[in-house]
Design an enzyme around this catalytic site. Structure first.
Site, PDB file in Angstrom:
ATOM      1  N   GLY A  21       0.984  -1.123   0.103  1.00  0.00           N
ATOM      2  CA  GLY A  21       0.091   0.112   0.128  1.00  0.00           C
ATOM      3  C   GLY A  21       0.788   1.162  -0.062  1.00  0.00           C
ATOM      4  N   ALA A  22       2.083   1.152  -0.896  1.00  0.00           N
ATOM      5  CA  ALA A  22       2.948   2.323  -0.651  1.00  0.00           C
ATOM      6  C   ALA A  22       2.668   3.593  -1.594  1.00  0.00           C
ATOM      7  CB  ALA A  22       4.588   1.680  -1.230  1.00  0.00           C
ATOM      8  N   ASN A  23       1.318   3.460  -2.279  1.00  0.00           N
ATOM      9  CA  ASN A  23       1.175   4.554  -2.978  1.00  0.00           C
ATOM     10  C   ASN A  23       0.392   5.721  -2.261  1.00  0.00           C
ATOM     11  OD1 ASN A  23      -0.679   2.443  -3.762  1.00  0.00           O
ATOM     12  ND2 ASN A  23      -2.117   4.236  -4.114  1.00  0.00           N
ATOM     13  N   GLY A  25      -1.262   7.427   1.623  1.00  0.00           N
ATOM     14  CA  GLY A  25      -1.264   7.230   3.207  1.00  0.00           C
ATOM     15  C   GLY A  25      -0.200   6.989   4.056  1.00  0.00           C
ATOM     16  N   GLY A  27       1.472   4.119   3.989  1.00  0.00           N
ATOM     17  CA  GLY A  27       2.584   3.729   3.086  1.00  0.00           C
ATOM     18  C   GLY A  27       3.236   4.813   2.356  1.00  0.00           C
ATOM     19  N   SER A 151      -4.645  -1.739  14.252  1.00  0.00           N
ATOM     20  CA  SER A 151      -5.601  -0.501  14.679  1.00  0.00           C
ATOM     21  C   SER A 151      -6.297  -0.728  16.108  1.00  0.00           C
ATOM     22  CB  SER A 151      -6.729  -0.489  13.671  1.00  0.00           C
ATOM     23  OG  SER A 151      -7.597   0.276  13.970  1.00  0.00           O
ATOM     24  N   TYR A 176     -14.050  -5.519  10.127  1.00  0.00           N
ATOM     25  CA  TYR A 176     -12.852  -4.854  10.046  1.00  0.00           C
ATOM     26  C   TYR A 176     -12.065  -5.032  11.450  1.00  0.00           C
ATOM     27  CZ  TYR A 176      -9.262  -0.865  10.269  1.00  0.00           C
ATOM     28  OH  TYR A 176      -8.337  -0.332  10.262  1.00  0.00           O
TER      29      TYR A 176
END
Length: 317
Positions: A21-23, A25, A27, A151, A176
């Site tokens: 998820g590096a693209n 937030g 990440g 979380s 979640y």
């Protein structure tokens, strides 16, 4: 640790870091910080186009950033396996793996492999990825770390092994919470198994960002087509959220700080653990249930087809 920031990270030249998820937030901010300290960052992204745009933004600020954007869809085990194989072949060793990507409170969907999406992406995809990359983590010439992003919502989670995929009863927040509890059960169980096999060159650590202002909060309302919920999230983020860069600090601390031994849980030190600088914290009792952790590990290995071999560090299928 008090007041720790990304500036306090050690130099990371000759280190390879994988961030899911590096693209966007957390990440994205983590990638930027790792690269700023000289690391080579493999950006594991569901969308290569979005990943390349993010990498371009980082390079615009840091022209020396060593970034490698690769497709990794955590909702597709074939994609996860292909990504990991490419990383092992091209890099040989991985020094840090940040299991960061996630989805939150979305309408019920299933992954390519038929898993409930939140459990599938947040936990099962990362379980498989870590297993596939385990030989590369063992190949690090120093101490390798696996950092799993959880979380505060883990506290409302409950492992329902009788309906793990929420097929009979689905609540988006319950699912979640279960996925975030699963993240912690996995992180702690990995740490125990490393200890049990005398592996001291890989450490497993968990973290959480507090309340960070990212796009994560908007996916659920967006997929529901609810403009009212979108507006509500914007207000909540503005009032309560800290920046994504601040929210990424626990992950960065867990990945690089000298006093991290394995099995810790790192989060913000402010009011209600929602914002602030990193500190060691305690997750809830359910996250420390070794029976549930062992059961989840067995179920995850069965569902993903990935079995960690701690003796030979090879993957069995």
């Amino acid at each position: 640790m008090a007041g720790w920031t990304a500036d306090d990270m050690p130099a990371m030249e000759d280190r390879t870091v994988v961030v899911t998820g590096a693209n966007s937030g957390l990440g994205y901010e983590g990638t930027k910080a790792f690269a700023g300290k000289g690391a080579t960052v493999v950006m594991a992204c569901r969308s290569v186009d979005r990943g390349e745009r993010a990498a371009s933004e980082i390079r615009h600020v840091d022209g020396n950033a060593d970034l490698d954007v690769r497709e990794c869809d955590l909702a597709d085990l074939d994609s996860v396996a292909a990504f990991a194989e490419g990383v092992r072949e091209d890099y040989g060793a991985v020094d840090v793996l940040c299991n960061n990507a996630g989805v939150m409170a979305i309408p019920r969907q299933e992954t390519a492999d038929g898993f409930e999406m939140q459990l599938g992406v947040n936990h099962l995809g990362h379980f498989a990825l870590t297993g596939h990359l385990f030989p590369a983590l063992r190949a690090s010439d120093g101490e390798a770390r696996v950092v799993t992003q959880s979380s505060g919502a883990h506290e409302m989670g409950e492992m329902d092994f009788s309906d793990l995929q929420s097929e009979r009863d689905y609540g988006k927040w319950a699912a979640y919470g279960q996925s975030k509890l699963a993240n912690l059960l996995f992180a702690y169980e990995l740490d125990r198994r490393l200890d049990d096999h005398g592996i001291d060159d890989v450490r497993s650590v968990a973290c959480h960002p507090g309340y960070a202002d990212t796009d994560l909060q908007f996916r659920g309302p967006r997929e529901m087509g609810s403009s009212l919920r979108m507006a509500g999230m914007k207000v909540a983020n503005a009032l309560f959220g800290q920046s994504a860069a601040q929210g990424a600090l626990p992950m960065l601390y867990a990945a690089t700080a000298d006093d991290v031994l394995g099995g810790e849980y790192v989060g913000p030190d402010g009011l209600l653990e929602m914002r602030g600088h990193p500190e060691f914290q305690q997750s809830n009792e359910a996250s420390r249930d070794e029976g549930d952790a062992d059961r989840l590990w067995a179920v995850s290995a069965e569902l993903t087809g990935v079995a960690y071999d701690f003796e030979t560090t090879t993957i069995q299928h």
